[in-house]
Design an enzyme around this catalytic site. Sequence first.
Site, short mmCIF file in Angstrom:
data_model
loop_
_atom_site.label_atom_id
_atom_site.label_comp_id
_atom_site.label_asym_id
_atom_site.label_seq_id
_atom_site.Cartn_x
_atom_site.Cartn_y
_atom_site.Cartn_z
N ASP A 1 -10.64 22.35 9.58
CA ASP A 1 -10.52 21.07 9.32
C ASP A 1 -9.28 20.58 10.02
OD1 ASP A 1 -9.71 19.02 7.78
OD2 ASP A 1 -9.46 20.07 5.75
N GLU B 1 -3.84 17.43 6.37
CA GLU B 1 -3.92 18.19 4.94
C GLU B 1 -4.40 19.69 5.51
OE1 GLU B 1 -5.22 15.17 5.20
OE2 GLU B 1 -4.40 14.00 3.56
N SER C 1 -17.53 14.75 3.27
CA SER C 1 -18.36 13.80 3.34
C SER C 1 -17.92 12.84 2.10
CB SER C 1 -19.72 14.04 3.25
OG SER C 1 -20.20 14.47 2.15
N ALA C 2 -17.99 11.52 2.28
CA ALA C 2 -17.77 10.73 1.18
C ALA C 2 -18.66 10.98 0.16
CB ALA C 2 -17.87 9.29 1.59
N GLN C 3 -19.68 11.56 0.21
CA GLN C 3 -20.98 11.70 -0.71
C GLN C 3 -20.43 12.80 -1.69
OE1 GLN C 3 -21.83 10.82 2.55
NE2 GLN C 3 -22.19 8.78 1.83
N THR C 4 -20.25 14.09 -0.85
CA THR C 4 -19.93 15.10 -1.57
C THR C 4 -18.25 15.38 -2.05
OG1 THR C 4 -19.13 16.45 0.42
CG2 THR C 4 -21.54 16.54 -0.44
N ARG C 5 -17.37 14.50 -1.20
CA ARG C 5 -15.92 14.70 -1.48
C ARG C 5 -15.44 16.20 -1.42
NH1 ARG C 5 -14.37 11.75 -6.43
NH2 ARG C 5 -12.30 11.63 -5.31
N ASP D 1 0.69 -1.30 -0.08
CA ASP D 1 0.06 0.04 -0.12
C ASP D 1 0.98 1.11 0.04
OD1 ASP D 1 -2.61 -1.00 -0.18
OD2 ASP D 1 -2.64 -1.39 2.04
#
Length: 688
Positions: free
Chosen positions: A350, A354, A384-388, A313
């Site tokens: 945040d 990053e 969010s994983a939906q909007t990224r 990885d």
Amino acid sequence: MTHKQRAIFEPALVRTALLDAVKKLDPRVQWRNPVMFVVYLGSWLTTLIWLAILSGHTTGSAMFTGSIALWLWFTVLFANMAEALAEGRSKAQAASLRGVKKTSWAKKLSEARVDAPQEKVSADSLRKGDLVLIEAGDTVPCDGEVLEGGASVDESAITGESAPVIRESGGDFSSVTGGTRVLSDWLVVECRVNPGETFLDRMIAMVEGAKRRKTPNEVALTILLVALTIVFLLATATLYPFSVFSVEASQAGSPVTITVLVALLVCLIPTTIGGLLSAIGVAGMSRMLGANVIATSGRAVEAAGDVDVLLLDKTGTITLGNRQASEFLPAPGVTEQQLADAAQLSSLADETPEGRSIVVLAKQRFNLRERDLHSLNATFIPFSAQTRMSGVNVQERMIRKGAVDAIRRHVESNQGHFPPAVDDLVASVARTGGTPLVVAEGSRVLGVVALKDIVKGGIKERFAELRKMGIKTVMITGDNRLTAAAIAAEAGVDDFLAEATPEAKLALIRQYQAEGRLVAMTGDGTNDAPALAQADVAVAMNSGTQAAKEAGNMVDLDSNPTKLIEVVHIGKQMLMTRGSLTTFSIANDVAKYFAIIPAAFAATYPQLNALNIMQLHSPSSAILSAVIFNALVIVFLIPLALKGVSYKAMSAAALLRRNLWIYGLGGLLVPFVGIKLIDLLLTALNMG
């Protein structure tokens, strides 16, 4: 649990090993090692002959026969001692593990809710599928998956790592291990194993060698050693009638005795590797545990030595895994400071590495100080994983940062336009191995923040070493092909799989296996389980899910993906140790020919004295010296068998040449010196 390297000849270990070596004289134990069983039978036979001489039932030298019998017993005991020492080190490690496992109570729930009715039961009574509540201060009663809650867990008893870890429902950190302790908060856990099947139970069983089965290479080598033993047994058996016939035909000398034939047989069969073979396998698993890796079988350790493809990885293995903002690249018509200001605002709340690095870079470049979002009446929009995407709404300003395609959709949904120049900036960042993060305000694209993932220091050199050994390295990453290609070039891997999915990993493993290669990989998530189950060497992270740990054949207690390289080194060292000592053992026979053959037959055939190149004192001294050397060499090689031969990264052909010189030539020369020195000592003591 802290795994300290124990001294090989530590007094407590030696005392226990001596007792175990004597216990292993039981014929039910001895017959499992065919080569040493022949020595065992020879020991009994010469002992009976010695007793017959003492009682007057047969003729012969009681001193010589008794000495041969004694040293044959020593040979068996030394081989038992080697195995007992290896097992003793493992048992000591198992004892510390067993100390972790103690009887505890559990709060069994009727359903998966923290406020569900509970019943206090013994942890040993829990079965697969049972639900338990674990609160601060409680010991985790079983291996399981977290269904509700989140807690800080102390896993030091298992891993040796003092820092607590977070375990929570969902994601790849939902697995808990029996014997660990919850420090804060609470968890609702579903037990995934029955009593006696926990990770701790399996660790203890594997460490003790209770379930140790011979590996394929070990079985193949045992067959070779048995074949050699049968050949030498038949050859030795034919020498007796040959000797009787020769004496009658030449009317000189006397027939060779059974004692001498037994001594010859024991010296010719590969007793050195036969006596050390089991110890090498046990020590290999013990060394793996010393690296904080639990192997489920010796087969897994051996497979690690044969691996020729490593799937690694990118994040955490090849790179440090904490991407840092390195540059602000503004879109046409936007200044770098405007981009930096917007990027910093969107990152103030945040807490990812990053996000924090963007705030720091803006401060360094333009002296932009952190601002309080509350005083600005701003609302933080989490990722969010939906909007990224993530960002901030400050009064009329709507700032977002995220992946290229996510920002493109956001801008176009607000009737904006995504400039081609920004596409060029994105491609430029990706080509250099960075990750592009696009920033937009409303319908306007402001530019790109370049995130740089730092390649670990020294990793390129390690990959070069693996390449010398004939091992191919493949980087696995979810990055796009441009970014993956740049990082692969910087890290020095041989190939890469970009935009990797669990299905793509599984397909890649099967592709390499179809080509006849052995594949090793690491994983920690449930989505890694199919690939882990398919790989020949699968190292699951202890921090990962229960499914990943069950699919792998090794578990890394440190949860360090880079450990895979060390696992391969340990496996190769075990195979090299076995091969080197086999070479040494077989090469040993040459000197013993020159010692015993002239001694046994020179009286009948004086011409054979020409083979006595060591000028040994007498026939009895020559035979006894060879038998003593044969026993002592096992003792001197025990440290090498347990520690492993020194290992350097080089090609298989170069390793073969090196080991033939050291252990082949060494195996030829050392017995000549050793037998001669023993002969001189026996002569000086008037025992020859």
